[in-house]
Write an enzyme that holds these catalytic residues in place. Structure first.
Site, mmCIF file in Angstrom:
data_model
loop_
_atom_site.group_PDB
_atom_site.id
_atom_site.type_symbol
_atom_site.label_atom_id
_atom_site.label_comp_id
_atom_site.label_asym_id
_atom_site.label_seq_id
_atom_site.Cartn_x
_atom_site.Cartn_y
_atom_site.Cartn_z
ATOM 1 N N ASP A 108 -5.276 16.565 8.101
ATOM 2 C CA ASP A 108 -6.551 15.749 8.300
ATOM 3 C C ASP A 108 -7.587 16.356 8.788
ATOM 4 O O ASP A 108 -7.753 16.843 9.896
ATOM 5 C CB ASP A 108 -5.980 14.466 9.044
ATOM 6 C CG ASP A 108 -7.097 13.511 9.167
ATOM 7 O OD1 ASP A 108 -8.268 14.026 8.426
ATOM 8 O OD2 ASP A 108 -6.762 12.554 9.865
ATOM 9 N N ILE A 132 1.716 2.252 6.595
ATOM 10 C CA ILE A 132 1.769 1.028 7.461
ATOM 11 C C ILE A 132 2.310 1.337 8.717
ATOM 12 O O ILE A 132 3.624 1.576 8.655
ATOM 13 C CB ILE A 132 2.257 0.034 6.614
ATOM 14 C CG1 ILE A 132 1.659 -0.509 5.384
ATOM 15 C CG2 ILE A 132 2.615 -1.377 7.687
ATOM 16 C CD1 ILE A 132 2.364 -1.442 4.513
ATOM 17 N N ASP A 133 1.886 0.949 9.762
ATOM 18 C CA ASP A 133 2.420 1.438 11.192
ATOM 19 C C ASP A 133 2.096 0.208 11.988
ATOM 20 O O ASP A 133 3.094 -0.439 12.558
ATOM 21 C CB ASP A 133 1.780 2.587 12.008
ATOM 22 C CG ASP A 133 2.530 3.043 13.114
ATOM 23 O OD1 ASP A 133 3.349 2.436 13.589
ATOM 24 O OD2 ASP A 133 2.096 4.005 13.571
ATOM 25 N N SER A 157 -2.313 -1.775 7.284
ATOM 26 C CA SER A 157 -1.583 -2.877 7.913
ATOM 27 C C SER A 157 -2.440 -4.242 7.558
ATOM 28 O O SER A 157 -3.569 -4.172 7.748
ATOM 29 C CB SER A 157 -1.336 -3.030 9.431
ATOM 30 O OG SER A 157 -0.065 -2.092 9.755
ATOM 31 N N ASP A 209 2.338 12.842 9.529
ATOM 32 C CA ASP A 209 1.119 11.996 9.488
ATOM 33 C C ASP A 209 0.008 12.545 10.433
ATOM 34 O O ASP A 209 0.245 12.988 11.453
ATOM 35 C CB ASP A 209 1.525 10.647 9.881
ATOM 36 C CG ASP A 209 0.545 9.453 9.610
ATOM 37 O OD1 ASP A 209 -0.138 9.864 8.790
ATOM 38 O OD2 ASP A 209 0.688 8.518 10.374
ATOM 39 N N HIS A 210 -1.319 12.704 9.607
ATOM 40 C CA HIS A 210 -2.333 13.156 10.436
ATOM 41 C C HIS A 210 -2.332 14.698 11.114
ATOM 42 O O HIS A 210 -2.615 14.743 12.074
ATOM 43 C CB HIS A 210 -2.989 12.212 11.379
ATOM 44 C CG HIS A 210 -3.354 10.989 10.763
ATOM 45 N ND1 HIS A 210 -4.762 10.834 10.226
ATOM 46 C CD2 HIS A 210 -2.824 9.897 10.669
ATOM 47 C CE1 HIS A 210 -4.752 9.773 9.872
ATOM 48 N NE2 HIS A 210 -3.635 8.783 10.083
ATOM 49 N N SER A 244 3.952 11.032 13.579
ATOM 50 C CA SER A 244 2.700 11.372 13.852
ATOM 51 C C SER A 244 2.653 12.308 15.024
ATOM 52 O O SER A 244 3.825 12.656 15.578
ATOM 53 C CB SER A 244 1.782 10.220 14.504
ATOM 54 O OG SER A 244 2.524 9.656 15.605
ATOM 55 N N GLY A 264 -5.045 0.835 13.275
ATOM 56 C CA GLY A 264 -4.918 -0.340 14.233
ATOM 57 C C GLY A 264 -4.842 -1.853 13.673
ATOM 58 O O GLY A 264 -4.832 -2.065 12.789
HETATM 59 P P1 13P Z 1 -2.144 0.971 10.250
HETATM 60 O O1 13P Z 1 -2.684 1.061 11.713
HETATM 61 O O2 13P Z 1 -2.903 -0.026 9.516
HETATM 62 O O3 13P Z 1 -0.669 0.579 10.240
HETATM 63 O O4 13P Z 1 -2.242 2.411 9.614
HETATM 64 C C1 13P Z 1 -1.228 3.239 9.760
HETATM 65 C C2 13P Z 1 -1.820 4.664 9.125
HETATM 66 O O5 13P Z 1 -2.499 4.981 8.478
HETATM 67 C C3 13P Z 1 -0.915 5.885 9.533
HETATM 68 O O6 13P Z 1 -1.361 6.986 9.115
HETATM 69 O O1 G3H Z 2 -2.582 6.821 12.157
HETATM 70 C C1 G3H Z 2 -2.066 6.561 13.123
HETATM 71 C C2 G3H Z 2 -0.669 6.254 13.101
HETATM 72 O O2 G3H Z 2 -0.601 4.638 13.289
HETATM 73 C C3 G3H Z 2 0.187 6.820 14.272
HETATM 74 O O3 G3H Z 2 -0.268 6.406 15.487
HETATM 75 O O4 G3H Z 2 -0.797 8.422 16.733
HETATM 76 O O5 G3H Z 2 -0.184 5.953 17.836
HETATM 77 O O6 G3H Z 2 1.547 7.731 16.785
HETATM 78 P P1 G3H Z 2 0.224 7.282 16.673
HETATM 79 ZN ZN ZN Z 3 -3.512 7.224 9.307
#
Ligand code: 13P
Ligand code: G3H
Ligand code: ZN
Length: 320
Positions: free
Chosen positions: A115, A266-267, A225, A93-94, A56, A190
């Protein structure tokens, strides 16, 4: 210009085509540090799953993007050392701007997300198209997004979902040329995804409508998640304060993965697994001060979690 191909990484195109056909989803696990990367690779090698390593904007800030890219390059060698060369994607990511996506493409990423989901529709189309045009010149694949997820995303908090409108997807996909589409069907970012006392469900009916519009087109689920309650209980038992943390039902994700959903993000669950393990060690052994003594067990717990995800939730085990 560094090409991901020289680093031994792959883009998502072939992986997604196989996943859509095979009725499973590829895990997209976020990483910011060495222990997370090791746990992801150990787990995916052990269960022979392809994997998407996600970075990210926050991770880039925290760990430095060059170091993360070298870690992903190292992950390719590490997997071989562990005995099995799984396909590895390095994904942004994003991504929130053309410049950020370009920077990642130029420095070895094999896949990027742009995004534009918070923008007005036509602006989302224009920005996504611009990223696709650049990315495809370098054979990098692109994920776009339609619809807005509730929850926290890089410090921006959206209270309400805006579900993806099935009537928009054909236009978006054909005008932008994206390789995959992230949709909003009730998942959110989250650990606090639903209100306590509700019966949380994601909108598999909207997913089905979307699939009818773009049959076989690769779909992505963010915010997936499940917030395992044993991990929440362990964190709280050892001094944590996570109140009303609720996630997505794993059975529903398994259902979604059987369709054209071919990437599941999944984070948060990994964060919970690490935190639960670290809290336990530090609470039971307050004399410890060697980071290896708490990060090692955290890495082991993460690995277990990821194996479970590949085997039970995504169905990606054995597909590498
Ligand atoms: P979670 O917060 O549900 O793990 O989602 C992670 C995510 O979408 C990262 O882009
Ligand atoms: O979509 C969010 C991911 O979980 C990444 O989170 O921006 O805190 O690294 P972050
Ligand atoms: Zn995401």
């Amino acid at each position: 210009m560094i090409s991901y191909k020289d680093l031994g990484l792959v883009n998502t195109r072939e992986l997604f085509a196989k996943a859509v056909k095979g009725g499973y989803a590829i895990p997209a696990f976020n990483f910011n540090n060495m222990e997370q990367m090791q746990a992801i690779i150990q787990a995916c090698v052990e269960c022979k799953s392809p994997v998407i390593l996600q970075v990210s904007a926050g991770a880039r800030k925290y760990a430095n993007q060059t170091l993360l890219r070298y870690m992903a390059q190292g992950a390719v060698e590490y997997a071989k050392e562990l005995g099995y060369a799984i396909p590895i994607v390095l994904h942004l990511d994003h991504g929130n701007s053309f410049e950020l996506c370009k920077d990642c493409i130029d420095s070895g990423f094999s896949s990027v997300m742009i995004d534009g989901s918070h923008l007005p529709y036509e602006e989302n189309v224009a920005l996504t198209k611009k990223v696709v045009e650049y990315a495809h010149q370098h054979d990098v694949t692109v994920e776009g997004e339609l619809g807005v997820l509730a929850g926290v995303e890089d410090d921006v908090k959206a209270e309400e979902h805006t579900y993806t409108r099935p009537e928009e997807v054909v236009d978006f996909v054909s005008r932008t040329g994206v390789d995959s589409l992230a949709i909003s069907i009730g998942t959110s970012h989250g650990a606090y995804k639903f209100k306590p006392g509700t019966n949380p469900k994601i909108r598999l009916d909207i997913l089905a409508e979307i699939e009818k519009q773009i049959p076989g087109f690769p779909i992505v689920l963010h915010g997936s998640s499940s917030v395992p309650q044993d991990l929440v209980a362990q964190i709280n038992h050892f001094g944590g304060k996570l109140k009303d943390a609720i996630g997505i039902d794993e059975g529903q994700l398994r259902e979604a993965a059987k369709s054209a959903v071919c990437k599941i993000n999944i984070d948060s669950d990994g964060r919970l697994a690490m935190t639960a393990a670290v809290r336990k060690v530090l609470s039971e052994h307050p004399e410890e001060f060697d980071p290896r003594k708490y990060l090692g067990p955290a890495r082991d717990e993460l690995k277990k979690l990821y194996i479970h995800k590949c085997q039970v939730v995504l169905g990606s085990a054995g597909q590498a």
